[in-house]
Design an enzyme around this catalytic site. Structure first.
Site, PDB file in Angstrom:
ATOM      1  N   ASP A  75       0.843  -1.189   0.000  1.00 56.11           N
ATOM      2  CA  ASP A  75       0.000   0.000   0.000  1.00 56.11           C
ATOM      3  C   ASP A  75       0.880   1.241   0.000  1.00 56.11           C
ATOM      4  O   ASP A  75       1.694   1.446   0.903  1.00 56.11           O
ATOM      5  CB  ASP A  75      -0.878   0.002   1.265  1.00 56.11           C
ATOM      6  N   TYR A  80       2.829   9.719   0.221  1.00 55.40           N
ATOM      7  CA  TYR A  80       3.793   9.102   1.147  1.00 55.40           C
ATOM      8  C   TYR A  80       5.245   9.247   0.673  1.00 55.40           C
ATOM      9  O   TYR A  80       6.165   8.999   1.449  1.00 55.40           O
ATOM     10  CB  TYR A  80       3.526   7.604   1.330  1.00 55.40           C
ATOM     11  N   LYS A 110      -2.695   5.940  -4.348  1.00 57.27           N
ATOM     12  CA  LYS A 110      -3.828   6.842  -4.087  1.00 57.27           C
ATOM     13  C   LYS A 110      -3.639   8.206  -4.735  1.00 57.27           C
ATOM     14  O   LYS A 110      -2.526   8.744  -4.756  1.00 57.27           O
ATOM     15  CB  LYS A 110      -4.008   7.025  -2.563  1.00 57.27           C
ATOM     16  N   HIS A 143      -7.667   9.416  -2.142  1.00 56.57           N
ATOM     17  CA  HIS A 143      -7.037   9.323  -0.815  1.00 56.57           C
ATOM     18  C   HIS A 143      -7.950   9.854   0.308  1.00 56.57           C
ATOM     19  O   HIS A 143      -8.052   9.244   1.362  1.00 56.57           O
ATOM     20  CB  HIS A 143      -5.707  10.082  -0.829  1.00 56.57           C
TER      21      HIS A 143
HETATM   22  N1  LIG Z   1      -5.656   5.826   3.489  1.00 58.45           N
HETATM   23  C1  LIG Z   1      -5.211   6.521   4.511  1.00 58.45           C
HETATM   24  O1  LIG Z   1      -5.591   7.684   4.743  1.00 58.45           O
HETATM   25  C2  LIG Z   1      -4.217   5.893   5.436  1.00 58.45           C
HETATM   26  C3  LIG Z   1      -3.553   4.768   5.036  1.00 58.45           C
HETATM   27  N2  LIG Z   1      -2.607   4.180   5.841  1.00 58.45           N
HETATM   28  C4  LIG Z   1      -1.895   3.004   5.319  1.00 58.45           C
HETATM   29  O2  LIG Z   1      -1.956   1.952   6.270  1.00 58.45           O
HETATM   30  C5  LIG Z   1      -0.654   1.552   6.626  1.00 58.45           C
HETATM   31  C6  LIG Z   1      -0.641   1.033   8.040  1.00 58.45           C
HETATM   32  O3  LIG Z   1      -1.168   1.980   8.948  1.00 58.45           O
HETATM   33  P1  LIG Z   1      -0.311   2.753  10.037  1.00 58.45           P
HETATM   34  O4  LIG Z   1      -0.991   4.050  10.255  1.00 58.45           O
HETATM   35  O5  LIG Z   1       1.106   2.730   9.666  1.00 58.45           O
HETATM   36  O6  LIG Z   1      -0.550   1.933  11.368  1.00 58.45           O
HETATM   37  P2  LIG Z   1      -0.346   0.462  11.936  1.00 58.45           P
HETATM   38  O7  LIG Z   1      -1.521   0.259  12.827  1.00 58.45           O
HETATM   39  O8  LIG Z   1      -0.024  -0.527  10.902  1.00 58.45           O
HETATM   40  O9  LIG Z   1       0.904   0.675  12.928  1.00 58.45           O
HETATM   41  C7  LIG Z   1       2.208   0.878  12.476  1.00 58.45           C
HETATM   42  C8  LIG Z   1       3.081   1.056  13.720  1.00 58.45           C
HETATM   43  O10 LIG Z   1       3.059  -0.136  14.503  1.00 58.45           O
HETATM   44  C9  LIG Z   1       4.376  -0.666  14.670  1.00 58.45           C
HETATM   45  N3  LIG Z   1       4.231  -2.132  14.590  1.00 58.45           N
HETATM   46  C10 LIG Z   1       4.085  -2.895  13.496  1.00 58.45           C
HETATM   47  N4  LIG Z   1       3.962  -4.183  13.805  1.00 58.45           N
HETATM   48  C11 LIG Z   1       4.001  -4.244  15.165  1.00 58.45           C
HETATM   49  C12 LIG Z   1       3.920  -5.311  16.093  1.00 58.45           C
HETATM   50  N5  LIG Z   1       3.777  -6.572  15.700  1.00 58.45           N
HETATM   51  N6  LIG Z   1       4.024  -5.007  17.424  1.00 58.45           N
HETATM   52  C13 LIG Z   1       4.191  -3.730  17.845  1.00 58.45           C
HETATM   53  N7  LIG Z   1       4.265  -2.671  16.996  1.00 58.45           N
HETATM   54  C14 LIG Z   1       4.167  -2.945  15.669  1.00 58.45           C
HETATM   55  C15 LIG Z   1       5.174  -0.062  13.534  1.00 58.45           C
HETATM   56  O11 LIG Z   1       6.527   0.071  13.902  1.00 58.45           O
HETATM   57  P3  LIG Z   1       7.723  -0.775  13.193  1.00 58.45           P
HETATM   58  O12 LIG Z   1       7.761  -0.395  11.744  1.00 58.45           O
HETATM   59  O13 LIG Z   1       8.912  -0.318  13.944  1.00 58.45           O
HETATM   60  O14 LIG Z   1       7.411  -2.213  13.422  1.00 58.45           O
HETATM   61  C16 LIG Z   1       4.528   1.321  13.390  1.00 58.45           C
HETATM   62  O15 LIG Z   1       5.034   2.220  14.389  1.00 58.45           O
HETATM   63  C17 LIG Z   1       0.210   2.790   6.357  1.00 58.45           C
HETATM   64  O16 LIG Z   1       1.580   2.498   6.252  1.00 58.45           O
HETATM   65  C18 LIG Z   1      -0.413   3.269   5.063  1.00 58.45           C
HETATM   66  O17 LIG Z   1       0.067   2.470   3.994  1.00 58.45           O
HETATM   67  C19 LIG Z   1      -2.371   4.664   7.105  1.00 58.45           C
HETATM   68  C20 LIG Z   1      -2.996   5.795   7.559  1.00 58.45           C
HETATM   69  C21 LIG Z   1      -3.956   6.514   6.749  1.00 58.45           C
HETATM   70  O1  LIG Z   2       0.278  15.329   4.379  1.00 59.02           O
HETATM   71  C1  LIG Z   2      -0.583  14.574   4.594  1.00 59.02           C
HETATM   72  C2  LIG Z   2      -0.329  13.117   4.626  1.00 59.02           C
HETATM   73  O2  LIG Z   2       0.154  12.625   3.451  1.00 59.02           O
HETATM   74  C3  LIG Z   2      -1.549  12.359   5.108  1.00 59.02           C
HETATM   75  O3  LIG Z   2      -2.745  12.852   4.650  1.00 59.02           O
HETATM   76  C4  LIG Z   2      -1.476  10.926   4.780  1.00 59.02           C
HETATM   77  O4  LIG Z   2      -0.179  10.503   5.005  1.00 59.02           O
HETATM   78  C5  LIG Z   2      -2.402  10.062   5.599  1.00 59.02           C
HETATM   79  O5  LIG Z   2      -2.243  10.300   6.940  1.00 59.02           O
HETATM   80  C6  LIG Z   2      -2.129   8.603   5.298  1.00 59.02           C
HETATM   81  O6  LIG Z   2      -1.314   8.018   6.014  1.00 59.02           O
HETATM   82  O7  LIG Z   2      -2.651   8.117   4.331  1.00 59.02           O
END
Ligand SMILES: NC(=O)C1=CN([C@@H]2O[C@H](COP(=O)(O)OP(=O)(O)OC[C@H]3O[C@@H](n4cnc5c(N)ncnc54)[C@H](OP(=O)(O)O)[C@@H]3O)[C@@H](O)[C@H]2O)C=CC1
Ligand SMILES: O=C[C@H](O)[C@@H](O)[C@@H](O)[C@H](O)C(=O)O
Length: 341
Positions: A75, A80, A110, A143
């Site tokens: 993703d 990003y 996105k 997005h």
């Molecule tokens: N469409 C949107 O608006 C959004 C999309 N996303 C997408 O979703 C993805 C995932 O969501 P995200 O917000 O990163 O949150 P997550 O809930 O996946 O959490 C990620 C965090 O958890 C830690 N982590 C991962 N695995 C473990 C584990 N087994 N135990 C403890 N900690 C852990 C990671 O650290 P470490 O890397 O050190 O393991 C990182 O700090 C994003 O990367 C993005 O691609 C996210 C937010 C908004």
């Molecule tokens: O500047 C804004 C950021 O890109 C934000 O909108 C995204 O990163 C979002 O939180 C996501 O994780 O998908």
């Protein structure tokens, strides 16, 4: 079972939202088929958005490690800055034989809000494809349900550049992306029931999925019911609550309820949160750039939560974690959209 290779054992008993379980696709990871998208989506995808931000080489190395662990779903988003490292990782994976063909991967990117204008959708999609060194993506998503009239380099964004989204015009652009073969499927992200209703009333090609925050402390019951009734699949983002990021918190990784369930099962709290999401019939994108944790996060397919566990999780206090206002600034339109479910 090979390192990080996940097999389904319970797929057939799970109530799937707009999707059908296909266990053991390519012998790698459980996949779900989506209406309106030719390729099934592997249940667990690797998120590529890091906080604090990391350099291109770190992202590329983590993606290659994830492929070695068995991930085939990635993703990304224009916003990003991870499209280029993902593209480089895919090219290298092909070169070294880690994967045989690009078709083995499910790639989501996105449309950033600064390009959420009817005339800019197809060019923005082409730009993402160029970043990714790909001819098509598997899923292209709007997005956020907002339009920004300028590219942003920092947040909070200036009030003058915020506009409501032209849902009809932008969705027509998304449909054109699909018709041109630039993407196999089209969908949205961060859309409420109200925004989905508006979109479904005008869409010629209905959205295949809605990618939203979903986890044990923001379960999205209303939105999931709404989407299920209309055949729209849900992808859960921030399934671990995005701990240690600017947009998330530690409510999941520090939950005593989840920790007790995990302890009794010999699993980790993160695995309980991911298994819970899987049992709701959704696909999941979760980010870990850590070699052990990315493997841990794939090990959720050969065990199950009990009815008692599910009841305890159902009772967890609910609060939305990721909001437009906290990411982009506390402007009226964002606060209004955040208040919708
Ligand atoms: N469409 C949107 O608006 C959004 C999309 N996303 C997408 O979703 C993805 C995932 O969501 P995200 O917000 O990163 O949150 P997550 O809930 O996946 O959490 C990620 C965090 O958890 C830690 N982590 C991962 N695995 C473990 C584990 N087994 N135990 C403890 N900690 C852990 C990671 O650290 P470490 O890397 O050190 O393991 C990182 O700090 C994003 O990367 C993005 O691609 C996210 C937010 C908004
Ligand atoms: O500047 C804004 C950021 O890109 C934000 O909108 C995204 O990163 C979002 O939180 C996501 O994780 O998908």
């Amino acid at each position: 079972m090979g390192d990080g290779v996940a097999f389904a054992s319970m797929g057939d008993r799970i109530a799937l939202d707009g999707a059908v379980a296909l266990p053991q696709q390519n012998g790698r990871s459980t996949t779900l088929s989506l209406s309106g998208c030719e390729k099934p989506v592997p249940v667990i995808g690797m998120g590529t958005m890091s906080y604090p931000p990391v350099d291109i080489e770190t992202t590329k190395a983590a993606i290659l490690e994830a492929m070695r662990a068995g991930y085939r779903h990635f993703d990304t988003a224009f916003a990003y800055g991870s499209e280029k490292p993902l593209g480089e990782a895919i090219a290298e994976a092909l070169r070294v034989g880690l994967i045989q063909s690009r078709d083995e991967l499910f790639i989501t990117t996105k449309l950033w809000s600064s390009f959420a204008d009817p005339a800019q959708v197809v060019p923005a999609c082409r730009m993402s494809l160029q970043n990714l060194q790909l001819e098509y993506v598997d899923m292209y998503l709007i997005h956020q349900p907002v339009r920004l009239t300028e590219m942003i380099s920092r947040t909070p964004v200036a009030a003058e550049i915020i506009r409501p989204l032209d849902v009809k015009g932008v969705w027509e652009g998304m449909e054109e992306c699909k018709n041109l073969g630039l993407t196999k499927g089209i969908g949205v992200s961060n859309f409420s029931c109200k925004k989905m209703e508006e979109l479904l009333s005008i869409a010629k090609i209905p959205p295949a999925l809605n990618q939203v925050e979903m986890n044990p402390v923001w379960q999205q019951k209303q939105l999931r019911e709404f989407c299920k009734a209309r055949g729209v699949h849900i992808t859960a983002y921030s399934p671990l609550g995005a701990n240690n990021t600017k947009w998330g918190d530690n409510r999941i990784v520090e939950s005593d309820v989840l920790a007790d369930i995990a302890k009794a099962k010999g699993k980790t709290t993160a695995q309980v949160a991911l298994r819970w999401a899987y049992e709701q019939g959704v696909s999941i994108v979760t980010k870990s750039f850590n070699k052990q944790r990315m493997r841990e996060n794939l090990q959720i397919f050969d065990w199950a939560l009990s009815t008692n566990d599910l009841e305890k999780i159902n009772q967890l206090l609910q609060r939305k974690g990721v909001t437009l206002a906290s990411i982009l600034g506390p402007h009226d339109l964002f606060l209004e959209l955040d208040a919708e479910v």
